[in-house]
Design a protein around this motif. Structure first.
Motif, mmCIF file in Angstrom:
data_model
loop_
_atom_site.group_PDB
_atom_site.id
_atom_site.type_symbol
_atom_site.label_atom_id
_atom_site.label_comp_id
_atom_site.label_asym_id
_atom_site.label_seq_id
_atom_site.Cartn_x
_atom_site.Cartn_y
_atom_site.Cartn_z
ATOM 1 N N ALA A 266 6.837 5.623 -11.512
ATOM 2 C CA ALA A 266 6.185 4.698 -10.819
ATOM 3 C C ALA A 266 5.521 3.674 -11.682
ATOM 4 C CB ALA A 266 5.104 5.034 -9.887
ATOM 5 N N GLN B 41 7.765 0.930 -13.559
ATOM 6 C CA GLN B 41 8.317 -0.030 -13.023
ATOM 7 C C GLN B 41 8.004 -1.354 -13.451
ATOM 8 O OE1 GLN B 41 10.946 0.706 -10.831
ATOM 9 N NE2 GLN B 41 10.539 2.983 -11.504
ATOM 10 N N TYR C 255 3.719 -2.804 -8.878
ATOM 11 C CA TYR C 255 4.308 -1.697 -8.209
ATOM 12 C C TYR C 255 3.578 -0.754 -7.352
ATOM 13 C CZ TYR C 255 7.840 2.075 -6.850
ATOM 14 O OH TYR C 255 8.558 2.932 -6.272
ATOM 15 N N GLU D 176 3.917 2.799 -4.470
ATOM 16 C CA GLU D 176 4.668 3.797 -3.665
ATOM 17 C C GLU D 176 3.806 4.622 -2.974
ATOM 18 O OE1 GLU D 176 7.358 5.494 -6.339
ATOM 19 O OE2 GLU D 176 6.176 7.027 -6.848
ATOM 20 N N TYR E 281 1.480 9.355 -4.424
ATOM 21 C CA TYR E 281 1.175 8.153 -4.350
ATOM 22 C C TYR E 281 0.901 7.368 -5.836
ATOM 23 C CZ TYR E 281 -1.078 9.690 0.149
ATOM 24 O OH TYR E 281 -0.976 10.217 1.185
ATOM 25 N N LYS F 113 10.123 7.565 1.245
ATOM 26 C CA LYS F 113 9.239 6.964 0.206
ATOM 27 C C LYS F 113 9.284 5.433 0.701
ATOM 28 C CE LYS F 113 9.893 6.711 -4.183
ATOM 29 N NZ LYS F 113 10.688 6.631 -5.587
ATOM 30 N N SER G 106 8.066 1.577 -0.723
ATOM 31 C CA SER G 106 7.394 1.018 -1.912
ATOM 32 C C SER G 106 7.372 -0.273 -1.788
ATOM 33 C CB SER G 106 8.695 1.398 -2.949
ATOM 34 O OG SER G 106 9.837 1.050 -2.740
ATOM 35 N N GLN H 79 7.106 -4.023 -4.563
ATOM 36 C CA GLN H 79 7.457 -4.430 -5.818
ATOM 37 C C GLN H 79 7.373 -6.013 -5.972
ATOM 38 O OE1 GLN H 79 10.868 -2.979 -8.273
ATOM 39 N NE2 GLN H 79 9.678 -3.255 -10.095
#
Length: 423
Positions: free
Chosen positions: A37, A40, A44, A46, A89, A417, A419, A421
């Motif tokens: 994570a 990325q 971001y 998640e 997380y 998940k 997410s 971004q």
């Protein structure tokens, strides 16, 4: 150079299966301590939910004799593996084109096993207050990791990162049944304790071919927790020791004291590269030195020294003989600009065989499938599933006596998940 594998066009395919990418059955490993994570691009975040259900059944040992390694199939042991779930997380943001910060939460280590039925791991004594109780273990940990990263080089291809880790651990273990000999009836409750470690790593990326590689080290974390032990047969064991000056020694049946537990260090290697503009190859390697890990409650350890064979160090309640290696290989394919699918295979070495009767699995092979769908430009949902073929294992008690055998077991993991971004 050939086709430009723009990382942005492949982002939809990244880590689609990681929603169900638990690490292993080796030792107490659970989450795999994933840090991708933080790697990325842009901002971001998640939220990951993982559910694991396993079937771990076998037979106790009917052999009676001096050979600790001898085994004769005994009574049936029904499924001891309790299903469990956990969350992960992560959030990451760029301060500027050089520095990034992130916070990760996961539950890296744990165990959940419960024996029942008519076998040597259940108290069958009708005169015992624990009659009908089975051996049970529950271990839970929680990690919060803070990370600061700095990108280096003319094109910012290199990144170094690191930060503090706060970890909370608690455990409860009940030993029941004749398999544990004089430890039948032993219980320890290890109260929650929080302590600190650190993380450090280095990463390299080449966006034009969607290449990214990261090597991450996590330190061991030393805990000093409070533990209450109950050992009903300890006074009888002490009374059997030959008298010493001042009279025979008698062990107490309970103790409220401290216990030192050091959760293991680990090394993760994460790798990905574009194969063509719509396909990505991934690999993960993880190493955890479980051979250095042990849970040594003081009363349990002290009573074990009544046997001269275990002096002077005594016995650990839980320990492992080998280190864990995990390897996962995968492919991700973008089907449309919003939809990608993934598949992977994996192998986990386990932490030795025979292994603790509290977790009688010798690693696994796995195969999984997943998908990720971007329902807006920034938001995506992923789902994945993984099937695990567990390695056959003999269960042993701390004295290294084989007390059970587990064969042909399997399990599955499911994950989801959500997410966000923004680049």
């Amino acid at each position: 150079m050939g086709a430009n594998f723009n990382l942005k066009t492949l982002t939809v395919a990244l880590a689609a299966l990681s929603a169900a990418s638990i690490a292993s059955a080796a030792g107490l490993d659970r989450s795999g301590q994933d840090i991708t994570a933080f790697l990325q691009d842009g901002t971001y975040a998640e939220t990951v939910y993982t559910y694991l259900d396993a079937d771990v059944s076998g037979h106790d040992n009917a052999y009676v004799g001096p050979d600790k390694n001898a085994y004769q199939q005994g009574k049936k042991i029904d499924d001891i593996a309790e299903s469990y779930d956990f969350f992960r997380y992560g959030v990451k943001a760029d301060i500027n084109d050089t520095f990034s910060v992130g916070i990760l939460y996961d539950e890296p280590f744990g165990a959940a096993a419960d024996y029942s039925g008519n076998n040597n791991f259940v108290d069958q004594n009708p005169l015992s207050p624990r009659n009908g109780e089975g051996t049970n273990v529950e271990v839970r940990t929680e990690n919060i990791t803070g990370i600061l990263g700095a990108k280096l080089g003319e094109n910012k291809n290199f990144q170094i990162y690191g930060g503090p880790v706060a970890q909370r651990v608690k455990a409860n273990v009940k030993l029941r049944g004749t398999a544990y000999e004089v430890a039948n009836g032993y219980t320890t409750n290890i109260n929650a304790d929080q302590d600190y470690g650190w993380i450090a790593g280095v990463a390299y990326s080449k966006p034009e071919i969607a290449l990214q590689a990261a090597l991450t080290y996590r330190s061991e974390i030393e805990h000093n927790a409070n533990a209450f032990e109950s050992y009903p047969l300890a006074p009888r064991v002490g009374g059997s020791i030959p008298p010493v000056a001042g009279g025979p020694f008698v062990f107490p049946s309970t103790r409220d004291g401290d216990i030192e537990i050091t959760t293991p260090k680990s090394v993760n290697f994460d790798f990905q590269t574009g194969i063509n503009p719509t396909m990505l190859a991934t690999a993960k390697v993880r190493w955890v030195p479980w051979s250095d890990f042990a849970i040594v409650p003081s009363l349990y350890n002290e009573v074990s020294t009544a046997n001269p064979a275990y002096r002077p160090d005594g016995l650990s309640l839980v320990s492992y003989d080998k280190d864990q290696w995990l390897v996962e290989l995968g492919l991700a394919k973008r089907l449309t600009p919003a939809l990608a699918v993934t598949g992977n295979i994996g192998w986990d070495s386990g932490a030795g065989n025979p292994v603790s009767s509290l977790g009688p699995i010798d690693g696994y092979y796995s195969a999984g499938l997943g998908a990720k769908y971007n329902f807006t430009e920034n938001w995506a949902i992923s789902a994945g599933g993984k099937y695990l073929w567990f390695g056959d294992a003999e269960g042993q008690i701390p004295s290294k006596t084989v007390v059970s055998n587990f064969e042909d077991n399997d399990g599955f993991a499911l994950g989801m998940k959500l997410s966000y971004q923004a680049k």
